[in-house]
Design an enzyme around this catalytic site. Sequence first.
Site, PDB file in Angstrom:
ATOM      1  N   TYR A  59       0.827  -1.204   0.000  1.00 11.32           N
ATOM      2  CA  TYR A  59       0.000   0.000   0.000  1.00 11.32           C
ATOM      3  C   TYR A  59       0.867   1.263   0.000  1.00 11.32           C
ATOM      4  O   TYR A  59       1.836   1.381   0.752  1.00 11.32           O
ATOM      5  CB  TYR A  59      -0.921   0.046   1.222  1.00 11.32           C
ATOM      6  CG  TYR A  59      -1.682   1.358   1.334  1.00 11.32           C
ATOM      7  CD1 TYR A  59      -2.724   1.633   0.451  1.00 11.32           C
ATOM      8  CD2 TYR A  59      -1.321   2.325   2.259  1.00 11.32           C
ATOM      9  CE1 TYR A  59      -3.405   2.832   0.519  1.00 11.32           C
ATOM     10  CE2 TYR A  59      -1.999   3.532   2.337  1.00 11.32           C
ATOM     11  CZ  TYR A  59      -3.041   3.784   1.453  1.00 11.32           C
ATOM     12  OH  TYR A  59      -3.707   4.981   1.500  1.00 11.32           O
ATOM     13  N   HIS A  89      -6.288  15.432  -4.728  1.00 15.66           N
ATOM     14  CA  HIS A  89      -6.486  15.767  -3.321  1.00 15.66           C
ATOM     15  C   HIS A  89      -6.471  17.268  -3.060  1.00 15.66           C
ATOM     16  O   HIS A  89      -6.774  17.704  -1.942  1.00 15.66           O
ATOM     17  CB  HIS A  89      -5.417  15.088  -2.460  1.00 15.66           C
ATOM     18  CG  HIS A  89      -5.659  13.618  -2.266  1.00 15.66           C
ATOM     19  ND1 HIS A  89      -5.984  12.767  -3.299  1.00 15.66           N
ATOM     20  CD2 HIS A  89      -5.637  12.830  -1.146  1.00 15.66           C
ATOM     21  CE1 HIS A  89      -6.142  11.543  -2.843  1.00 15.66           C
ATOM     22  NE2 HIS A  89      -5.949  11.553  -1.542  1.00 15.66           N
ATOM     23  N   ASN A 201       0.205  12.970   3.323  1.00 16.90           N
ATOM     24  CA  ASN A 201      -0.393  12.147   4.363  1.00 16.90           C
ATOM     25  C   ASN A 201       0.271  12.442   5.712  1.00 16.90           C
ATOM     26  O   ASN A 201       1.225  11.795   6.113  1.00 16.90           O
ATOM     27  CB  ASN A 201      -0.220  10.675   3.984  1.00 16.90           C
ATOM     28  CG  ASN A 201      -1.155   9.752   4.744  1.00 16.90           C
ATOM     29  OD1 ASN A 201      -0.850   8.595   4.948  1.00 16.90           O
ATOM     30  ND2 ASN A 201      -2.297  10.249   5.148  1.00 16.90           N
ATOM     31  N   TYR A 285     -14.324  37.374  42.998  1.00 20.49           N
ATOM     32  CA  TYR A 285     -13.618  36.191  42.519  1.00 20.49           C
ATOM     33  C   TYR A 285     -12.666  36.500  41.360  1.00 20.49           C
ATOM     34  O   TYR A 285     -11.607  35.880  41.231  1.00 20.49           O
ATOM     35  CB  TYR A 285     -14.613  35.122  42.063  1.00 20.49           C
ATOM     36  CG  TYR A 285     -15.279  34.357  43.168  1.00 20.49           C
ATOM     37  CD1 TYR A 285     -15.067  34.666  44.504  1.00 20.49           C
ATOM     38  CD2 TYR A 285     -16.142  33.305  42.865  1.00 20.49           C
ATOM     39  CE1 TYR A 285     -15.685  33.962  45.521  1.00 20.49           C
ATOM     40  CE2 TYR A 285     -16.772  32.591  43.868  1.00 20.49           C
ATOM     41  CZ  TYR A 285     -16.539  32.919  45.189  1.00 20.49           C
ATOM     42  OH  TYR A 285     -17.153  32.214  46.189  1.00 20.49           O
ATOM     43  N   ARG A 288      -9.733  37.741  43.344  1.00 25.29           N
ATOM     44  CA  ARG A 288      -9.247  36.847  44.385  1.00 25.29           C
ATOM     45  C   ARG A 288      -8.808  35.498  43.820  1.00 25.29           C
ATOM     46  O   ARG A 288      -7.886  34.861  44.339  1.00 25.29           O
ATOM     47  CB  ARG A 288     -10.344  36.654  45.433  1.00 25.29           C
ATOM     48  CG  ARG A 288      -9.858  35.943  46.663  1.00 25.29           C
ATOM     49  CD  ARG A 288     -10.859  35.843  47.812  1.00 25.29           C
ATOM     50  NE  ARG A 288     -12.207  36.252  47.580  1.00 25.29           N
ATOM     51  CZ  ARG A 288     -13.278  35.574  47.991  1.00 25.29           C
ATOM     52  NH1 ARG A 288     -13.128  34.424  48.605  1.00 25.29           N
ATOM     53  NH2 ARG A 288     -14.496  36.037  47.790  1.00 25.29           N
ATOM     54  N   PHE A 345      -1.350   9.143  11.073  1.00 23.38           N
ATOM     55  CA  PHE A 345      -1.901  10.360  10.466  1.00 23.38           C
ATOM     56  C   PHE A 345      -3.131  10.881  11.207  1.00 23.38           C
ATOM     57  O   PHE A 345      -3.630  11.969  10.905  1.00 23.38           O
ATOM     58  CB  PHE A 345      -2.296  10.086   9.014  1.00 23.38           C
ATOM     59  CG  PHE A 345      -3.164   8.863   8.861  1.00 23.38           C
ATOM     60  CD1 PHE A 345      -4.471   8.830   9.326  1.00 23.38           C
ATOM     61  CD2 PHE A 345      -2.661   7.721   8.262  1.00 23.38           C
ATOM     62  CE1 PHE A 345      -5.266   7.703   9.209  1.00 23.38           C
ATOM     63  CE2 PHE A 345      -3.454   6.577   8.127  1.00 23.38           C
ATOM     64  CZ  PHE A 345      -4.751   6.570   8.599  1.00 23.38           C
ATOM     65  N   GLU A 431     -12.401   5.211   5.642  1.00 24.69           N
ATOM     66  CA  GLU A 431     -11.922   6.154   6.652  1.00 24.69           C
ATOM     67  C   GLU A 431     -13.144   6.582   7.475  1.00 24.69           C
ATOM     68  O   GLU A 431     -13.733   7.642   7.269  1.00 24.69           O
ATOM     69  CB  GLU A 431     -11.227   7.329   5.963  1.00 24.69           C
ATOM     70  CG  GLU A 431     -10.026   6.846   5.157  1.00 24.69           C
ATOM     71  CD  GLU A 431      -9.400   7.906   4.264  1.00 24.69           C
ATOM     72  OE1 GLU A 431      -9.788   9.087   4.377  1.00 24.69           O
ATOM     73  OE2 GLU A 431      -8.526   7.555   3.451  1.00 24.69           O
TER      74      GLU A 431
END
Length: 528
Positions: A59, A89, A201, A285, A288, A345, A431
């Site tokens: 792959y 992409h 990637n 507050y 403080r 990734f 995915e």
Amino acid sequence: MSRVGTDSVVLDGASLTPEAVVAVAREDATVSIADEARRAVQESRARVESVLASGEAVYGVNTGFGELVDERIPRTDLEALQTNLLRSHAAGVGRELTREEVRATMVARANALVKGYSGIREAVVDVLVAMLNEGVHPVVPSRGSLGASGDLAPLAHMSLVLIGEGAADVAGDRLRGDEALARAGLDPVTLEAKEGLALVNGTQLTVGLAALAVHDAATALRSADVAGALTTEVTMSSTVPSHEAISAVRPHPGQAASARNVRRLTAESGIVESHRNCDRVQDAYSLRCLPQVHGAVRDALEHLREAVETELNSATDNPLLFARTDAPDRASGTGDAAVLSAGNFHGEPLALRLDYAAGALTELAAICERRVDRLLNPNVQESHLPPFLTDRSGVMSGYMIAQYTAAALLNECRSTGRPSVDSTPVSGNQEDHVSMSGQSALSFRSVVENVQTVVGIELLCAAQAAEFLEASPELSHGVGTDVAYETVRDVVPKLDADRAVHEDIDRVRTLVAEGLLVERVGEAVDLE
């Protein structure tokens, strides 16, 4: 062995820091690659070549991607496969990343590649580094990443320029990728097996933006300690809540650090001494509990910084190349090469902490805004301060609307989404869980920018409140608060009559955002 000077950063894949990213992104520090990192890149590439020679289907080397993982690609098509990967992409949209955001992404990607597990050729990394040094900045849309498989779309836009496609900005001119490279004396690269995937990637948009933002957030927090100390002083509030005995019995490191800052800033303060034995029992507050709230934010930012520093020096693409002796017996590959497909990734380690830190910074804005109200609001402020910090309230509004701006920015911080709680499956459900870390980084940067302004507004109002203290040697500021007051007055005069206060806000925000306040005050006291 991180090596970063004032004008140079040496990448070794192991020791890049957020400060080094800032130096490259904002100060144009020169980037180079350590010799040992070059050797790691060469060894990793040799493993890719051995896999190719074996003909084994692996792959990312000679198969399709995502849902197309089972498609075997002939060796003659491997160059087209990698080029097509970048083109397909590059699907980003939205505002373009700024110059510093692009540079941060580029240096983060280069450092991940030279770690020596990505299988890319040394020559490709050299062009990426040369683009940084020669000022070739790819045009990168900010939206499109899911934070798994990394920041694919933004990194694809960045990487297109390496092959002479896409677009880049060079010295103010927008050029085609090939023209931009030629302007810098560079030639486009021709991608070989695994290289397109190695470029896109990874989590480098996320971590690059996070590195810039965590640096800025730390500066904003120190500035908030300064502003809070000045507010404590001019409201005649007590510094006892910052006493070390209190932090010692609840020893959170952030609380102790903010308390020390307040003590150092107000040291030798005649104003504090003037009411040490007054009859007020407790402050609100927002005054403080300053050490507790600021300290919790500090601890949250430190938690984020740890993740950013780890991620900057991690191999985050897929698959990764290892020596056979470092891999499981069933790993793909041949000879000394082992190819492992996994999920480095996935941006979750950053996404969760970015969203957590965004919430923490929102709380910092909240407590600063409450202190602004105590400086302005005639229903709660001290009697020595006039309504809205103007002598002629009614005829004049003073800094009344500055608090509106702080409230509006606080609302924006509170309404900012937490992207890491969402996941939308993609790539044919291959995915099926993603981190949205890129969106988390963008959201965090937006929160940081808003907080810088809110802190600036508190500082502006606290300096104005100081004008209503009785002028006498006995009512002097502390060692650090005096410098803070003078730093504000260097850019904004006392408000004697109503004026367009957006300019006041912008000038003081710049003191916070660019670290000028912290730098000046830090010359007088040791700020943590």
